[in-house]
Scaffold this active site. Structure first.
Site, PDB file in Angstrom:
ATOM      1  N   HIS A   1     -13.057   1.381   3.540  1.00 60.56           N
ATOM      2  CA  HIS A   1     -12.078   2.486   4.160  1.00 60.56           C
ATOM      3  C   HIS A   1     -12.868   2.732   5.710  1.00 60.56           C
ATOM      4  O   HIS A   1     -13.279   1.869   6.106  1.00 60.56           O
ATOM      5  CB  HIS A   1     -11.929   3.801   3.277  1.00 60.56           C
ATOM      6  CG  HIS A   1     -10.733   4.526   3.690  1.00 60.56           C
ATOM      7  ND1 HIS A   1     -10.956   5.600   4.436  1.00 60.56           N
ATOM      8  CD2 HIS A   1      -9.282   4.277   3.870  1.00 60.56           C
ATOM      9  CE1 HIS A   1      -9.709   6.284   4.868  1.00 60.56           C
ATOM     10  NE2 HIS A   1      -8.622   5.401   4.340  1.00 60.56           N
TER      11      HIS A   1
ATOM     12  N   HIS B   1       0.700  -1.189  -0.025  1.00 61.61           N
ATOM     13  CA  HIS B   1       0.050   0.066  -0.019  1.00 61.61           C
ATOM     14  C   HIS B   1       0.677   1.348   0.108  1.00 61.61           C
ATOM     15  O   HIS B   1       1.594   1.552   1.022  1.00 61.61           O
ATOM     16  CB  HIS B   1      -0.887  -0.001   1.246  1.00 61.61           C
ATOM     17  CG  HIS B   1      -2.065   1.085   1.059  1.00 61.61           C
ATOM     18  ND1 HIS B   1      -3.133   0.724   0.719  1.00 61.61           N
ATOM     19  CD2 HIS B   1      -2.065   2.262   1.555  1.00 61.61           C
ATOM     20  CE1 HIS B   1      -3.935   1.733   0.548  1.00 61.61           C
ATOM     21  NE2 HIS B   1      -3.336   2.968   1.055  1.00 61.61           N
TER      22      HIS B   1
ATOM     23  N   ASP C   1       0.314   5.357  -1.016  1.00 61.14           N
ATOM     24  CA  ASP C   1      -0.360   6.693  -1.566  1.00 61.14           C
ATOM     25  C   ASP C   1       0.072   7.498  -2.462  1.00 61.14           C
ATOM     26  O   ASP C   1      -0.517   8.732  -2.336  1.00 61.14           O
ATOM     27  CB  ASP C   1      -1.391   7.373  -0.058  1.00 61.14           C
ATOM     28  CG  ASP C   1      -2.265   6.374   0.238  1.00 61.14           C
ATOM     29  OD1 ASP C   1      -3.416   6.265  -0.562  1.00 61.14           O
ATOM     30  OD2 ASP C   1      -2.337   5.990   1.276  1.00 61.14           O
TER      31      ASP C   1
ATOM     32  N   GLU D   1      -8.852   1.331  -2.642  1.00 63.76           N
ATOM     33  CA  GLU D   1      -8.927   1.402  -1.226  1.00 63.76           C
ATOM     34  C   GLU D   1     -10.254   1.877  -0.713  1.00 63.76           C
ATOM     35  O   GLU D   1     -10.480   3.212  -0.306  1.00 63.76           O
ATOM     36  CB  GLU D   1      -7.938   2.421  -0.485  1.00 63.76           C
ATOM     37  CG  GLU D   1      -7.841   2.240   1.041  1.00 63.76           C
ATOM     38  CD  GLU D   1      -6.792   2.912   1.648  1.00 63.76           C
ATOM     39  OE1 GLU D   1      -6.151   4.043   1.162  1.00 63.76           O
ATOM     40  OE2 GLU D   1      -6.476   2.746   2.831  1.00 63.76           O
TER      41      GLU D   1
ATOM     42  N   HIS E   1      -8.737  -2.099   7.458  1.00 64.93           N
ATOM     43  CA  HIS E   1      -9.881  -1.016   7.365  1.00 64.93           C
ATOM     44  C   HIS E   1     -11.231  -1.555   7.825  1.00 64.93           C
ATOM     45  O   HIS E   1     -12.061  -0.714   8.045  1.00 64.93           O
ATOM     46  CB  HIS E   1      -9.946   0.058   6.301  1.00 64.93           C
ATOM     47  CG  HIS E   1      -8.859   1.189   6.344  1.00 64.93           C
ATOM     48  ND1 HIS E   1      -9.021   2.208   6.860  1.00 64.93           N
ATOM     49  CD2 HIS E   1      -7.896   1.055   5.403  1.00 64.93           C
ATOM     50  CE1 HIS E   1      -8.031   3.006   6.633  1.00 64.93           C
ATOM     51  NE2 HIS E   1      -7.245   2.282   5.799  1.00 64.93           N
TER      52      HIS E   1
ATOM     53  N   ASP F   1       2.362   1.962   3.924  1.00 65.76           N
ATOM     54  CA  ASP F   1       1.501   3.097   4.075  1.00 65.76           C
ATOM     55  C   ASP F   1       2.138   4.514   3.830  1.00 65.76           C
ATOM     56  O   ASP F   1       1.653   5.597   4.287  1.00 65.76           O
ATOM     57  CB  ASP F   1       0.788   3.004   5.336  1.00 65.76           C
ATOM     58  CG  ASP F   1      -0.754   3.656   5.274  1.00 65.76           C
ATOM     59  OD1 ASP F   1      -1.192   4.211   3.900  1.00 65.76           O
ATOM     60  OD2 ASP F   1      -1.463   3.814   6.109  1.00 65.76           O
TER      61      ASP F   1
ATOM     62  N   HIS G   1      -2.243  -3.137   4.748  1.00 65.51           N
ATOM     63  CA  HIS G   1      -1.664  -2.383   5.612  1.00 65.51           C
ATOM     64  C   HIS G   1      -2.141  -2.192   6.891  1.00 65.51           C
ATOM     65  O   HIS G   1      -3.006  -1.337   7.208  1.00 65.51           O
ATOM     66  CB  HIS G   1      -1.327  -1.041   4.902  1.00 65.51           C
ATOM     67  CG  HIS G   1      -2.706  -0.178   4.647  1.00 65.51           C
ATOM     68  ND1 HIS G   1      -3.674  -0.443   3.552  1.00 65.51           N
ATOM     69  CD2 HIS G   1      -3.379   1.202   5.061  1.00 65.51           C
ATOM     70  CE1 HIS G   1      -4.632   0.397   3.645  1.00 65.51           C
ATOM     71  NE2 HIS G   1      -4.324   1.225   4.531  1.00 65.51           N
TER      72      HIS G   1
HETATM   73 ZN   LIG Z   1      -5.412   2.961   4.666  1.00 63.54          ZN
END
Ligand SMILES: [Zn+2]
Ligand SMILES: *[C@@H]1O[C@H](CO)[C@@H](O)[C@H](O)[C@H]1NC(C)=O
Ligand SMILES: *[C@@H]1O[C@H](CO)[C@@H](O)[C@H](O)[C@H]1NC(C)=O
Ligand SMILES: *[C@@H]1O[C@H](CO)[C@@H](O)[C@H](O)[C@H]1NC(C)=O
Length: 410
Positions: free
Chosen positions: A168, A36, A38, A141, A214, A304, A235
């Site tokens: 999420h 993961h 971002d 996600e 999540h 992450d 993650h």
């Molecule tokens: Zn996340």
């Protein structure tokens, strides 16, 4: 005598270096696949997805955890890039924004073909390894991104989505999120609703990895029980070491072991130490712990990076993976265990997901019931019981119009 004083620290330094050297030797052959990252969200936030902006050049990009030189220094050979849109887009423009994040990932591969190879299967990952490129995959996600539509799920698959995080930090109409366990959200589906179960079945059929980062514990257990293929936590870390509901509790770790699934450890300080500060050694503790409870085959990395504000001392950006690997070697992880955590465990899960997929099988077709679709004013084409109770104002408007119209006729 002073000579031995000098020698001691020197020897310590040499030992440390040899673990670091060994880590690099292993990673040259078996780079890390991270679950993961971002960076696509940063590209949206900082540049509104304008990759041609000189400041967005990924070779020189500053102030992010991720750029091309850092990926190279960190021996990152595979990355699930996150196609993420926040929960406040649910029932609004979630689908559009998810499509745009998937598009920016494709454009990354196109703009930097020397670095990124967009792939959609395990063979593609191995090919990228051989070419010395970063195998680039798409993870969506949050279940809100599919807007409760199996058709959208399938379309995302065709555009390259290979994992979907079921929620999420918000419930969807069909799956509960971790804030339910924290007491901040109300339980709604108590895990997965009947439609949520169809989503999981369809993901199995397509060959999309089910991601349980999540989600609530009830959702984790239902999905682990239902899925015909192993799942991942893209993650998440260990709840026993840091009691944050984003982490995986021990009874779920046992299900991970039973199903040969995978936990890709999150580096966010709040999930590692449950405090503002954390250290690389504490991330290694999570890896050790998951190995102890679920086996070495259940361990992976989901840093992450560029999705969190605080990272451990020693793991400040994606260039630092070799230091973490050196620490595992120092803790007597075997080379095979390290290779597993780096890439082989993810490849095993992905291949099992591909193996379990079956495109000849009939697709799931039954839509979510209209009354579960949330309160926003969608059109209702296709729903035979198309009553207007979802949009009372629209019903009101319709009857008002009818009234005015009939009055005019008089
Ligand atoms: Zn996340
Ligand atoms: C990024 O910058 C490098 C030079 O630093 C240049 O060679 C490259 O073409 C640029 N890439 C893009 C996509 O702008
Ligand atoms: C893997 O993906 C590539 C495209 O990236 C495709 O050409 C190939 O057929 C796929 N392999 C399998 C086994 O599906
Ligand atoms: C690693 O193994 C060595 C040799 O067997 C042993 O002396 C050492 O205590 C072990 N270290 C850890 C952290 O388990």
């Amino acid at each position: 005598m002073w000579a031995s004083w000098l020698l001691w620290p020197l020897m310590a330094v040499c030992a440390a270096d040899s673990f670091r050297d060994q880590a690099e030797r292993i990673m040259r052959d078996k780079p890390v696949i991270d679950g993961h990252n971002d960076l696509p969200w940063q590209l949206l936030s900082l540049f509104n997805n304008r990759l041609q902006d000189p400041k967005a050049n990924l070779t020189t990009l500053a102030n992010t955890h991720t750029n091309i030189p850092k990926l190279r220094a960190g021996f990152v050979g595979g990355q699930f890039w996150s196609a993420y849109t926040p929960c406040d887009t649910q029932n609004k423009d979630a689908v559009r924004r998810t499509l745009e994040q998937m598009d920016v990932i494709h454009r990354m591969c196109q703009a930097y073909p020397e670095t990124f190879l967009c792939v959609t299967n395990s063979t593609g990952i191995r090919q990228a390894f051989q070419e010395g490129k970063v195998a680039s995959l798409i993870g969506v996600e949050g279940g809100h991104s599919i807007d409760s539509s199996l058709g959208v799920l399938r379309a995302f698959y065709h555009l390259g989505m290979r994992y979907l995080t079921l929620t999420h930090s918000c419930n969807t109409p069909w799956a509960d999120n971790w804030l339910v366990d924290k007491g901040d959200d109300k339980a709604q589906s108590h895990g997965l609703s009947p439609f949520g179960k169809r989503v999981v079945k369809e993901m199995n059929r397509l060959g999309v990895i089910i991601d349980l980062a999540h989600v609530s514990v009830a959702t984790m257990k239902t999905a682990l029980q239902l899925s015909k293929a192993p799942v991942i936590f893209s993650h998440s870390s260990a709840y026993s070491l840091c009691a944050n509901r984003r982490n995986v509790p021990d009874d779920v770790l046992l299900l991970v072991k039973q199903t040969e699934s995978l936990v890709m450890v999150n580096f966010y300080n709040d999930y590692v130490s449950c405090q503002k500060e954390a250290k690389l050694l504490q991330v290694a503790d999570h890896l050790d712990y998951i190995k102890k409870v679920a086996g070495a085959g259940a361990v992976g990395f989901g840093g992450d990076f560029d999705g969190v504000s605080r990272l451990p001392e020693g793991l400040e950006d994606v260039s630092k993976y070799p230091d973490l690997i050196a620490e595992l070697l120092r803790r007597n992880w075997t080379e095979a265990e390290v290779r597993g955590a780096l890439a082989d465990n993810l490849l095993r899960v992905f291949e099992a997901v591909e193996e379990a997929s079956n495109h000849m099988q009939t697709p799931e077709e039954e839509p979510i019931p209209l009354d579960k679709l949330g309160s926003s004013c969608r059109t209702q084409y296709g729903y035979s019981e198309a009553s207007s109770f979802h949009c009372p104002w629209r019903a009101l408007l319709a009857s008002l119009t009818a009234l005015i119209f009939s009055l005019c006729l008089l």
